[in-house]
Design a protein around this motif. Structure first.
Motif, PDB file in Angstrom:
ATOM      1  N   GLY A   1      -2.128  29.654  37.294  1.00 21.12           N
ATOM      2  CA  GLY A   1      -2.269  29.981  35.877  1.00 21.12           C
ATOM      3  C   GLY A   1      -3.347  31.010  35.600  1.00 21.12           C
ATOM      4  N   TYR A   2      -4.010  31.490  36.642  1.00 17.17           N
ATOM      5  CA  TYR A   2      -5.075  32.482  36.483  1.00 17.17           C
ATOM      6  C   TYR A   2      -4.870  33.603  37.505  1.00 17.17           C
ATOM      7  CZ  TYR A   2      -7.614  28.952  33.765  1.00 17.17           C
ATOM      8  OH  TYR A   2      -7.986  28.014  32.827  1.00 17.17           O
ATOM      9  N   TYR A   3      -5.072  34.857  37.040  1.00 14.04           N
ATOM     10  CA  TYR A   3      -4.979  36.016  37.927  1.00 14.04           C
ATOM     11  C   TYR A   3      -6.216  36.887  37.777  1.00 14.04           C
ATOM     12  CZ  TYR A   3      -0.022  35.041  38.800  1.00 14.04           C
ATOM     13  OH  TYR A   3       1.160  34.466  39.186  1.00 14.04           O
ATOM     14  N   THR A   4      -6.464  37.726  38.786  1.00 14.25           N
ATOM     15  CA  THR A   4      -7.610  38.630  38.732  1.00 14.25           C
ATOM     16  C   THR A   4      -7.302  39.789  37.774  1.00 14.25           C
ATOM     17  OG1 THR A   4      -6.933  40.072  40.555  1.00 14.25           O
ATOM     18  CG2 THR A   4      -8.145  38.065  41.121  1.00 14.25           C
ATOM     19  N   ARG A   5      -8.371  40.412  37.241  1.00 15.51           N
ATOM     20  CA  ARG A   5      -8.181  41.395  36.180  1.00 15.51           C
ATOM     21  C   ARG A   5      -8.733  42.790  36.501  1.00 15.51           C
ATOM     22  NH1 ARG A   5      -8.998  39.718  29.941  1.00 15.51           N
ATOM     23  NH2 ARG A   5      -7.752  41.407  29.014  1.00 15.51           N
ATOM     24  N   LYS A   6      -9.794  42.886  37.270  1.00 14.89           N
ATOM     25  CA  LYS A   6     -10.539  44.144  37.384  1.00 14.89           C
ATOM     26  C   LYS A   6      -9.688  45.316  37.859  1.00 14.89           C
ATOM     27  CE  LYS A   6     -15.138  42.148  38.039  1.00 14.89           C
ATOM     28  NZ  LYS A   6     -16.245  41.885  39.001  1.00 14.89           N
ATOM     29  N   TYR A   7      -8.777  45.074  38.782  1.00 20.75           N
ATOM     30  CA  TYR A   7      -7.954  46.151  39.331  1.00 20.75           C
ATOM     31  C   TYR A   7      -6.462  45.911  39.085  1.00 20.75           C
ATOM     32  CZ  TYR A   7     -12.074  47.985  41.745  1.00 20.75           C
ATOM     33  OH  TYR A   7     -13.303  48.527  42.031  1.00 20.75           O
ATOM     34  N   ALA A   8      -6.132  45.115  38.075  1.00 18.70           N
ATOM     35  CA  ALA A   8      -4.737  44.760  37.808  1.00 18.70           C
ATOM     36  C   ALA A   8      -3.943  45.962  37.305  1.00 18.70           C
ATOM     37  CB  ALA A   8      -4.684  43.635  36.783  1.00 18.70           C
TER      38      ALA A   8
ATOM     39  N   GLY B   1       3.758  42.425  38.872  1.00 18.16           N
ATOM     40  CA  GLY B   1       3.481  42.865  40.235  1.00 18.16           C
ATOM     41  C   GLY B   1       4.004  41.845  41.219  1.00 18.16           C
ATOM     42  N   TRP B   2       3.248  41.622  42.279  1.00 12.79           N
ATOM     43  CA  TRP B   2       3.733  40.787  43.363  1.00 12.79           C
ATOM     44  C   TRP B   2       3.099  39.399  43.386  1.00 12.79           C
ATOM     45  CZ3 TRP B   2       3.390  45.240  47.498  1.00 12.79           C
ATOM     46  CH2 TRP B   2       4.361  46.203  47.178  1.00 12.79           C
TER      47      TRP B   2
ATOM     48  N   SER C   1      -3.104  47.670  43.622  1.00  8.62           N
ATOM     49  CA  SER C   1      -3.053  47.129  42.259  1.00  8.62           C
ATOM     50  C   SER C   1      -1.765  46.364  41.986  1.00  8.62           C
ATOM     51  CB  SER C   1      -3.229  48.253  41.232  1.00  8.62           C
ATOM     52  OG  SER C   1      -4.547  48.726  41.222  1.00  8.62           O
ATOM     53  N   VAL C   2      -0.650  46.869  42.492  1.00  5.06           N
ATOM     54  CA  VAL C   2       0.623  46.212  42.204  1.00  5.06           C
ATOM     55  C   VAL C   2       0.656  44.782  42.740  1.00  5.06           C
ATOM     56  CG1 VAL C   2       1.798  47.032  44.294  1.00  5.06           C
ATOM     57  CG2 VAL C   2       3.131  46.514  42.233  1.00  5.06           C
ATOM     58  N   TYR C   3      -0.097  44.503  43.800  1.00  6.89           N
ATOM     59  CA  TYR C   3      -0.146  43.144  44.317  1.00  6.89           C
ATOM     60  C   TYR C   3      -0.655  42.168  43.263  1.00  6.89           C
ATOM     61  CZ  TYR C   3       0.570  44.321  49.277  1.00  6.89           C
ATOM     62  OH  TYR C   3       1.103  44.720  50.478  1.00  6.89           O
ATOM     63  N   LEU C   4      -1.511  42.635  42.359  1.00  7.12           N
ATOM     64  CA  LEU C   4      -2.295  41.740  41.515  1.00  7.12           C
ATOM     65  C   LEU C   4      -1.624  41.374  40.197  1.00  7.12           C
ATOM     66  CD1 LEU C   4      -5.780  43.413  42.094  1.00  7.12           C
ATOM     67  CD2 LEU C   4      -4.694  41.574  43.390  1.00  7.12           C
ATOM     68  N   GLY C   5      -0.477  41.986  39.891  1.00  9.39           N
ATOM     69  CA  GLY C   5       0.246  41.602  38.684  1.00  9.39           C
ATOM     70  C   GLY C   5       1.053  40.337  38.908  1.00  9.39           C
ATOM     71  N   PRO C   6       1.375  39.597  37.847  1.00  2.00           N
ATOM     72  CA  PRO C   6       2.175  38.373  37.979  1.00  2.00           C
ATOM     73  C   PRO C   6       3.617  38.688  38.369  1.00  2.00           C
ATOM     74  CG  PRO C   6       1.881  38.934  35.669  1.00  2.00           C
ATOM     75  CD  PRO C   6       1.014  39.891  36.449  1.00  2.00           C
TER      76      PRO C   6
END
Length: 570
Positions: free
Chosen positions: A408-415, A364-365, A346-351
């Motif tokens: 400008g867009y990131y994934t959300r489901k497991y953020a 995140g990363w 999950s930490v990979y998916l944060g900005p």
């Protein structure tokens, strides 16, 4: 490759808490004295060994390594690898199938390789000991325990063969260095294991009405759905059925799940993922959520409700989602002392470096920035905002100077998640180690009913399941049956769940379809690197030369005395 491991250690005993109540656990005999002579003596010890198998499977995601989830997102056309401008480009090698980006990274999957074979060793140990266990005449319990062990081994080998193609095939505990077996031999064991599980796990072993306490266990229906998934993958990627599983068998399996499993789709698509249906409800320094999350977690060994509100574990909608067919359980008790059970991807998916507080997304990363192609294709679909969040719409000022392949867009489901004041969830609630890398507890869903329904349509050649999934977000709208409509529905419905890349790979033999689709999305896409405008590059020939398969770890090749060989193209 060294596959000799000591299994029933204190770490395994701790992991047993995830599947037994506190009282039951402490009523059992001592676990610290278990060894290979005493650990497989009766049903109780067999249950403990089975927990070790589940723990080994969990660690293929919770331990260090790339893991199937991130691998599938990096490799697909829906997201770039991203991460930081100055970060090592090992993950970008996966994204572009090009070792030339970072030539020294010839060992990317070494930890994953070790994790998988450790888990397989545990399963093999239990499976070969079946005749030595005193089951006290409990045939149903014997079938359930051994069926789950076979199913876990089938899952592990199915992951390996998709990642690497031919892999060493060990059906019994062994220290021997052996060459890679043909994928067809590996699939024979995979199908045999799933069939064993289907036949031996009683249909009523884990009733769906009791899924609050059964969550994470492999049921007969989960094994059937997994066998159908493996059938579709093998048939597509290799261009032929495997003799160990016919289409009739795959159809019968998926039909049984639909007809008898009693699963249901969630009414609201977003409720299936906590970061998509949760808002801040803090008051002063008291942290709390408002959420309709339909998942579930465990905390400190206890069966608990679905989410933490700052004072207690809560039940959101009052019950666990009946859309869950199989979850891989995660926990808040992960630490740096060998207890690996957290949702570490999950930490990979944060900005990078900053919290998007308006949407409760923690820093995140910076991995998996969503591609412009995905945004353009699905921005008008009602599911888009569940799958993706937009920096501009969130009023978020990204740290683009430290971001690579920023879109400008990131994934959300497991953020990862935070509160309105920027405090991370694990810190605000004082969970476990309170560390952003190891304390996120959202379970990883291996199979949900939407996937089952879409496979049902694909295998049966009708639009029934397709329209059930589609009409959840487009009420009253009907789609005609076609493979193309099923593919389009799967691409958005299952986006960023570790499924889509493997779909692309199976749509044509040797991943030829995946090569074209990924190239179209990732060759020449506009991004910013360190705040500077840039375009991405992707060589279709790099992909096709590798047939979409991953790099065999160089360490494993060396340790084997070159008994192992490298995949073509790497």
């Amino acid at each position: 490759m060294n596959t000799k491991h000591i299994l029933l250690t204190s770490a395994l005993v701790v992991s047993a808490l995830a599947f037994t109540s506190c009282e039951d656990f402490f009523d059992t005999s001592s676990k610290k004295d278990l060894n290979t002579e005493t650990a497989y003596s009766n049903l109780e010890s067999a249950e403990m060994a089975l927990v070790g198998c589940y723990d080994g499977w969990q660690r293929t995601i919770s331990d260090e390594g790339v893991g199937m989830y991130l691998l599938a997102e990096f490799a697909s056309e829906q997201a770039f690898a991203g991460l930081g401008l100055s970060d090592a480009k090992n993950n970008n090698v996966i994204d572009q199938f090009n070792l030339g980006i970072a030539p020294s990274y010839n060992d990317i999957f070494n930890v994953d390789w070790q994790n998988y074979y450790k888990a397989i060793f545990r399963c093999n140990q239990l499976i070969v000991q079946e005749e030595n266990i005193d089951w006290a005449g409990d045939i149903k319990a014997q079938g359930r325990v051994m069926g789950e062990a076979h199913a876990i081994r089938g899952i592990l080998y199915f992951d390996l063969v998709r990642m690497f193609g031919d892999v060493p095939l060990l059906a019994a505990p062994s220290e021997e260095n052996i060459p890679r077996s043909p994928a067809s031999d590996v699939y024979q064991l995979i199908f045999e294991d799933f069939k064993y599980a289907i036949e031996h796990i009683p249909a009523d072993a884990y009733p769906l009405d009791n899924n609050d306490t059964n969550d994470g266990r492999i049921t007969k229906y989960a094994a059937e759905a997994l066998m159908a998934r493996a059938y579709l993958y093998h048939t597509g990627y290799y261009g032929a059925e495997h003799p160990s599983c016919t289409k009739a068998e795959a159809v019968a399996a998926i039909n049984d799940v639909v007809q008898n499993g009693k699963y249901e789709l969630e009414k609201n698509y977003a409720d299936f993922w906590m970061p998509a249906c949760t808002t801040d409800a803090s008051s002063g320094d008291t942290y709390a959520w408002n959420t309709t999350y339909a998942g579930r977690i465990r905390y400190e060994g206890y069966e608990c409700c679905k989410w933490y509100d700052g004072s207690a574990w809560k039940a959101g909608q009052g019950k666990l989602s009946r859309e869950i067919v199989l979850n891989l359980k995660m926990n808040t008790t992960h630490d740096y002392n060998g207890n690996g059970d957290g949702n570490t991807f999950s930490v990979y998916l944060g900005p990078r470096n900053r919290n998007a507080t308006s949407v409760c997304i923690a820093s995140g990363w910076g991995a998996c920035p969503v591609t412009p192609t995905f945004v353009e294709q699905y921005k008008n679909d009602p599911r888009f905002s569940t799958c993706v969040w937009s920096c501009s719409e969130a009023g978020f000022d990204a740290d683009i100077t430290d971001s690579y392949e920023y879109t400008g867009y990131y994934t959300r489901k497991y953020a990862p998640m935070c509160f309105a004041d920027g405090t991370r969830q694990e810190v605000g609630f004082k969970l476990g180690e309170q560390h952003q890398n190891v304390t996120y507890y959202q379970d990883y869903t291996i199979m949900r009913y939407a996937d089952v329904l879409l496979m049902h349509s694909e295998l049966n050649g009708n639009a029934d399941g397709l329209n059930q999934v589609h009409q959840r977000v487009y009420p009253g709208e009907t789609l005609a049956y076609s493979i193309e409509n099923i593919r389009k529905e799967r691409a958005i419905e299952l986006a960023f769940e570790g499924v889509h890349y493997w779909d692309l790979m199976r749509y044509e033999k040797d991943g030829a379809y995946a090569a074209r689709i990924i190239t179209a999305a990732q060759n020449g896409a506009k991004v910013t690197n360190g705040g500077n405008e840039a375009t991405t590059s992707f060589s279709e020939s790099n992909f096709t030369s590798k047939k979409g398969l991953m790099q065999i770890p160089n360490t494993q090749i060396t340790l084997s005395g070159n008994v192992l060989t490298q995949n073509a193209g790497w």
